[in-house]
Scaffold this active site. Structure first.
Site, PDB file in Angstrom:
ATOM      1  N   LEU A 107       0.777  -1.463  -0.225  1.00 28.30           N
ATOM      2  CA  LEU A 107       0.245   0.086   0.026  1.00 28.30           C
ATOM      3  C   LEU A 107       0.876   1.440   0.160  1.00 28.30           C
ATOM      4  CD1 LEU A 107      -2.840  -0.979   2.616  1.00 28.30           C
ATOM      5  CD2 LEU A 107      -2.948  -0.187   0.234  1.00 28.30           C
ATOM      6  N   GLU A 108       1.750   0.893   0.828  1.00 31.97           N
ATOM      7  CA  GLU A 108       2.649   1.998   0.699  1.00 31.97           C
ATOM      8  C   GLU A 108       3.723   2.512  -0.677  1.00 31.97           C
ATOM      9  OE1 GLU A 108       2.461   4.154   3.496  1.00 31.97           O
ATOM     10  OE2 GLU A 108       1.855   3.620   4.771  1.00 31.97           O
ATOM     11  N   THR A 109       4.362   2.204  -0.895  1.00 30.88           N
ATOM     12  CA  THR A 109       4.873   1.912  -2.005  1.00 30.88           C
ATOM     13  C   THR A 109       5.261   0.842  -3.046  1.00 30.88           C
ATOM     14  OG1 THR A 109       7.175   0.620  -0.803  1.00 30.88           O
ATOM     15  CG2 THR A 109       6.578   3.533  -0.273  1.00 30.88           C
TER      16      THR A 109
END
Length: 270
Positions: A128-130
């Site tokens: 989700l983050e990167t």
């Protein structure tokens, strides 16, 4: 832990506890930024930062109006869970997470043994983050944080982050030129705020640096360390109503994000 690290940990705690008193003022708009920056440089050494580190790291740093525009235009978390999940997650991401769970099996096993956090949760956050480290941002972290520290909207909060980012440089984890991330200064493959980087980043690959940008092992283990520190319970679930779901609230305050982490992790675990 050697004496050097003990002293560094004590210094970090002192910095993070006193930074809110850093009084370089604030402003709105580019004209006042150079004066603010000069005052910040003069005061920052009071918080354990070496003058040569501060001067070198902030040399040439300028006001970034793009960062201010982005700060004023955040809308994603106003979406419903269904809208947010559909926007951020797809079957390809789930499949990729399952593949990475196999290819990083040894790393995940050691992380879970040490911190109690299972692979699916870490993979969900990583994805989700990167997009599993595919893109962690390309904006200069120190420029973004200096701009936001100067801006009056959340000056105190981002002044803490700027001081912490300079501590990351000072302790040798990264050079200023390497510190590129998201517009609000988040760093690395799981997007740590600089204060969390200072407190929770670990050198899991044992190369002498806590490098959350280039080392997936460091990034994943640091994320697990953060979750453990915030109360993660080994061997338990993470769905709504559980103690571990409450820990996810510490990772991100948005309810839709917390639920997305949990649902995506459950799918990766299948």
């Amino acid at each position: 832990m050697d004496l050097k690290r003990v002293l560094a940990a004590g210094l970090t705690a002192a910095i993070l506890s006193t930074t809110p008193a850093l009084a370089a003022g604030c402003g709105n708009g580019a004209p006042g930024f150079p004066g603010w920056l000069a005052q910040f440089k003069a005061e920052a050494p009071r918080y354990g930062l070496k003058p040569r580190v501060v001067e070198s790291a902030l040399s040439g740093v300028s006001y970034d109006s793009k960062v201010i525009r982005l700060d004023r235009s955040q809308h994603s978390f106003k979406l419903s869970f269904e809208q947010f999940y559909a926007k951020r997650v797809n079957n390809a991401m789930i499949k990729r997470g399952q593949q990475l769970r196999q290819s990083y099996a040894g790393v995940f096993r050691r992380i879970e043994q040490r911190y109690g956090v299972p692979a699916p949760i870490l993979l969900s956050i990583w994805g989700l983050e990167t997009n599993y480290g595919g893109f962690s941002g390309n904006m200069p972290v120190l420029r973004s944080l200096a701009t936001l520290a100067y801006d009056c909207r959340r000056s105190r909060f981002f002044t803490e982050e700027l001081v912490a980012a300079l501590m990351i440089v000072q302790r040798g984890d990264m050079r200023p030129s390497e510190m590129r991330g998201a517009w609000a200064g988040e760093i690395g493959q799981t997007q740590f705020l600089a204060t969390n980087y200072v407190k929770y980043a670990v050198d899991f690959d044992r190369d002498g640096r806590r490098d959350l940008i280039r080392s997936s092992a460091d990034a994943l283990a640091s994320t697990a360390n953060y979750l453990k520190a915030h109360g993660w319970r080994a061997g338990q679930g993470w769905g709504p109503g559980t103690a571990n779901h409450n820990v996810l609230k510490q990772w991100n305050k948005a309810t839709v994000y917390q639920k997305t982490i949990a649902v995506m992790a459950s799918k990766i675990a299948q």
